[in-house]
Each structure stands twice: as structure tokens, then as C-alpha cells.
Design an enzyme around this catalytic site. Structure first.
Site, PDB file in Angstrom:
ATOM      1  CG  ASP A   1     -36.198  61.446   2.391  1.00  0.00           C
ATOM      2  OD1 ASP A   1     -35.991  60.635   1.558  1.00  0.00           O
ATOM      3  OD2 ASP A   1     -36.437  61.014   3.465  1.00  0.00           O
TER       4      ASP A   1
ATOM      5  N   GLY B   1     -43.011  58.744  -0.883  1.00  0.00           N
ATOM      6  CA  GLY B   1     -44.329  58.666  -1.543  1.00  0.00           C
ATOM      7  C   GLY B   1     -45.412  59.807  -1.087  1.00  0.00           C
ATOM      8  CB  THR B   2     -46.466  60.730   2.203  1.00  0.00           C
ATOM      9  OG1 THR B   2     -47.057  59.180   1.983  1.00  0.00           O
ATOM     10  CG2 THR B   2     -47.626  61.705   2.726  1.00  0.00           C
TER      11      THR B   2
ATOM     12  NE  ARG C   1     -37.841  48.812  -9.089  1.00  0.00           N
ATOM     13  CZ  ARG C   1     -38.843  49.256  -8.247  1.00  0.00           C
ATOM     14  NH1 ARG C   1     -38.516  49.108  -7.033  1.00  0.00           N
ATOM     15  NH2 ARG C   1     -39.791  49.688  -8.762  1.00  0.00           N
TER      16      ARG C   1
ATOM     17  CB  THR D   1     -44.105  50.963  -6.901  1.00  0.00           C
ATOM     18  OG1 THR D   1     -44.086  52.048  -5.960  1.00  0.00           O
ATOM     19  CG2 THR D   1     -43.094  50.096  -6.585  1.00  0.00           C
TER      20      THR D   1
ATOM     21  CG  ASP E   1     -36.784  55.864  -0.073  1.00  0.00           C
ATOM     22  OD1 ASP E   1     -36.545  54.811  -0.597  1.00  0.00           O
ATOM     23  OD2 ASP E   1     -38.107  56.512  -0.193  1.00  0.00           O
TER      24      ASP E   1
ATOM     25  CB  CYS F   1     -44.598  43.059  -2.143  1.00  0.00           C
ATOM     26  SG  CYS F   1     -43.730  42.496  -3.754  1.00  0.00           S
TER      27      CYS F   1
HETATM   28  C1  BMX Z   1     -41.317  51.488  -2.437  1.00  0.00           C
HETATM   29  C2  BMX Z   1     -40.626  51.766  -3.399  1.00  0.00           C
HETATM   30  C3  BMX Z   1     -39.032  51.795  -2.800  1.00  0.00           C
HETATM   31  C4  BMX Z   1     -38.982  52.824  -1.591  1.00  0.00           C
HETATM   32  C5  BMX Z   1     -40.029  52.561  -0.623  1.00  0.00           C
HETATM   33  C6  BMX Z   1     -40.216  53.420   0.636  1.00  0.00           C
HETATM   34  C7  BMX Z   1     -41.001  53.418  -5.296  1.00  0.00           C
HETATM   35  C8  BMX Z   1     -41.344  54.848  -5.404  1.00  0.00           C
HETATM   36  N1  BMX Z   1     -40.755  53.209  -3.822  1.00  0.00           N
HETATM   37  O1  BMX Z   1     -41.242  50.002  -1.986  1.00  0.00           O
HETATM   38  O2  BMX Z   1     -38.113  52.104  -3.838  1.00  0.00           O
HETATM   39  O3  BMX Z   1     -37.610  52.631  -1.095  1.00  0.00           O
HETATM   40  O4  BMX Z   1     -41.364  52.311  -1.187  1.00  0.00           O
HETATM   41  O5  BMX Z   1     -40.560  54.655   0.241  1.00  0.00           O
HETATM   42  O6  BMX Z   1     -40.643  52.458  -5.854  1.00  0.00           O
HETATM   43  P1  BMX Z   1     -41.498  55.578   1.191  1.00  0.00           P
HETATM   44  O7  BMX Z   1     -42.262  56.377  -0.031  1.00  0.00           O
HETATM   45  O8  BMX Z   1     -42.144  54.911   2.002  1.00  0.00           O
HETATM   46  O9  BMX Z   1     -40.512  56.739   1.412  1.00  0.00           O
HETATM   47 ZN    ZN Z   2     -43.669  44.424  -4.547  1.00  0.00          ZN
END
Ligand code: BMX
Ligand code: ZN
Length: 327
Positions: A12, A15-16, A76, A88, A116, A185
């Protein structure tokens, strides 16, 4: 009885945190590792494969076999191609990554990759609060906001395999620009990173002060610090968290009006902020939705990892993998 030959490796990538586990068909996590997410694409790939190598060695040392690999990742994902299309700023340079093929090349095991949020939804369907449900939404509020839509017990992927990006529903048409390209968003206001950014701006303006900790630079301010300040009675921090809950509730209300699910399953570390986040979230949905669906907290500690594992059992027929249970 659990068939030991059906064990899988699950990853999994958020981002962190980057997590890996050996998962059984009963949803047990037998061997787990967790590390900070590396900052660059080559480092992320190297770390994923190092973790998978260690997981495979651990399974071999138990004298057991492995069925395959499931990878849950932010960004995505084109599910059919097993490719990360775009991401992102939470995962910089994480685009056009043929993650499935690269991983098969590296480990020689059948591999599936999905977003995820979708994996968390699949985890709920197989092992969590979606087991008895046909139509539900799954929302994971962490660094970002991950989403998954389950209709007729199938995760909705859309035409390009990228549906369910619930964090990128706009709640303010003139709001700040999101790294995804949209404006305003919900993730910018109600996620862990969104809360941290808003708190940093308020701290720099002198509006938000912290007494439980000495802060010398805005980058030290995380959602956890905001939560701690709120717990100690700081009204600005409390207001920020409550507002975040209301904003997520507003976005979820739009989704209820679009999809009319049986329930909404909410998980993720941001729920640790407690009632200051949860009550405004629930109240907003209850008061605004035409037909409010119940919001339930996810019972799972690792929905994303469990869903990544379930990808293998669900899609493995072509590789001779029999599903251990029907979800
Ligand atoms: C962002 C995007 C989603 C992801 C969500 C939760 C990226 C890297 N991420 O909206 O695709 O499902 O964050 O991600 O584009 P998490 O980092 O909180 O697990
Ligand atoms: Zn957005």
C-alpha cells in the site's frame, strides 16, 4: 480452513507511508513492514521491490508458497494495464509508471495494481463494513482523501479505470487550485495535508497559536498538532477541524444524491481527530442529504492492504488462482 498456498503479498503506497504485508485469505496480516514513502520515483520503486523481496523470503522461510502480488497506490490507475497514469503532488513524478509489468519482471509473480481508494473499498467488501452490503461508498481520510464506489458488489472503475477519486469533488467553484487541475477540491480542506496547509497559513498570519509545543517553522505543523491543540481547547484549531468535517459532509451529500448508496464507510488516520471532525461530518450529511445514508467507521486497520490482497484472489482465475471465498 485457510489454504496456505493462497497467501499473497500486498503493498500500500500512500503519500506518507509505504506498507507491505503477507496476507492470508482469512484477512490475517502475517508479516508487516511500514516505512516513510520515499521522495522520488526510482526510490519508491526500489523500496517496493525490496519490501516484496523480504516478504517473499519470509514466506519461503515458512515453507509456504505465494499466489501473487496486489499493489494499492495513490494516483489514477489504469487497472487493465496495471499502470499508474497520473498522480498529484502527494506522490511527485508518479505518472506513466507501468507498475504491474515492472513488478512482474522483478519478482516473477502475477501482479495487480489499483488505486488505494479502490483497494480500501475492496478491502471493506471482502473483510470490513461492506461484507453485507451491495452499494456503498468508501472514503479514507489520510494525507489525501481516497475514495471507492461499490455498486452491485463491484468496485466502479469507469471507462479508463480511474473512477472513485472522491477527494477531487469541488466544494468551492472559485476555490484554491488543486494539484489535480480542479479548483476547490474537498481534499484541500478536509484531508490531513489540507488541514495542515490551512493551519500553517493561519499560524503564519498569527491567528493560530500552539501552546503544547514550540513551533519554529510552519512545516512542523501537521494535522496531528492541530488535533492536539483542539484537544487542549484551542478554539481556532477546533473550528478548523469542525469546518473540515462539514466540508467533507457537503461533498458526501453530493455523492449520496448521485449514487444513493446503502452506507458510507469512513476510515483513515484523520478520524483520530475525534468527535470534532466526526460529528460535523455526520450532522452535515444528516441535515443536507435528501435521503441520508448511515456513515459508519471502518472496522479495518489496513483496508488498503487487505483490498490489494483481494485483487489477487478476485482477478487471479486467468493464472489458475481460485478465490478462497466469494466476497
Ligand atoms: C489523492 C490522490 C488519490 C489518492 C488519495 C489518497 C495521488 C498521489 N493521490 O487524492 O489517488 O487515492 O490522495 O491518498 O494522486 P493517500 O496518500 O491519503 O493514501
Ligand atoms: Zn483535486
Amino acid at each position: 480452513m485457510t489454504d496456505p498456498d493462497s497467501w499473497v503479498l500486498a503493498v500500500d503506497l500512500g503519500g506518507t507511508r509505504l506498507r507491505m504485508a503477507v496476507v492470508t485469505p482469512a484477512g490475517e496480516l502475517l508479516y508487516e513492514e511500514q516505512h516513510p514513502t520515499p521522495k522520488t520515483r526510482p526510490d519508491i520503486l526500489a523500496q517496493i521491490w525490496a519490501l516484496l523481496d523480504r516478504g517473499r523470503d519470509w514466506v519461503a522461510a515458512q515453507g509456504k508458497g505465494l499466489r501473487g502480488i496486489g499493489i494499492s497506490t495513490g494516483g489514477r490507475v489504469d487497472f487493465e494495464r496495471g499502470e499508474v497514469v497520473d498522480a498529484t503532488a502527494l506522490l511527485p513524478d508518479w505518472r506513466r509508471v507501468p507498475l504491474r509489468d515492472l513488478t512482474v519482471e522483478h519478482l516473477g509473480l502475477p501482479t495487480w495494481v489499483d488505486n488505494d481508494g479502490n483497494c480500501a473499498a475492496l478491502g471493506e467488501l471482502w473483510f470490513g463494513a461492506g461484507q453485507d452490503c451491495h452499494h456503498f461508498l468508501s472514503v479514507v481520510v489520510g494525507t489525501g482523501i481516497g475514495g471507492g464506489v461499490v455498486l452491485d458488489r463491484q468496485v466502479l472503475r469507469g471507462v479508463a479505470g480511474t473512477a472513485g477519486e472522491l477527494g477531487h469533488i469541488s466544494v468551492d467553484y472559485q476555490g484554491p487550485v488543486c494539484p489535480c487541475g480542479n479548483w476547490g477540491c474537498v481534499e484541500l480542506f478536509a484531508s490531513g495535508s489540507g488541514l495542515a496547509n490551512l493551519a500553517q497559513t493561519l499560524w503564519e498570519a498569527g491567528v493560530l497559536q500552539f501552546t503544547h509545543k514550540t513551533i519554529t517553522s510552519a512545516t512542523e505543523i501537521t494535522a496531528r498538532e492541530v488535533g492536539e491543540a483542539a484537544r487542549l481547547g484551542n478554539p481556532v484549531a477546533q473550528d478548523l477541524i469542525q469546518r473540515a468535517g462539514r466540508i467533507l459532509g457537503t461533498a458526501l451529500t453530493s455523492l449520496l444524491h448521485t449514487l444513493n448508496p446503502e452506507r458510507v464507510i469512513v476510515g483513515g488516520t484523520v478520524l483520530d481527530l475525534g468527535e470534532d471532525y466526526w460529528q460535523p461530518l455526520v450532522n452535515t450529511v444528516q441535515s443536507r442529504a435528501m435521503a441520508p445514508a448511515p456513515l459508519v467507521r471502518s472496522p479495518l486497520r489496513e483496508a488498503g492492504l487487505l483490498g490489494a490482497a483481494a485483487l489477487v484472489w478476485q482477478n487471479g482465475a486467468s493464472e489458475g488462482i481460485k478465490p478462497p471465498q466469494s466476497p
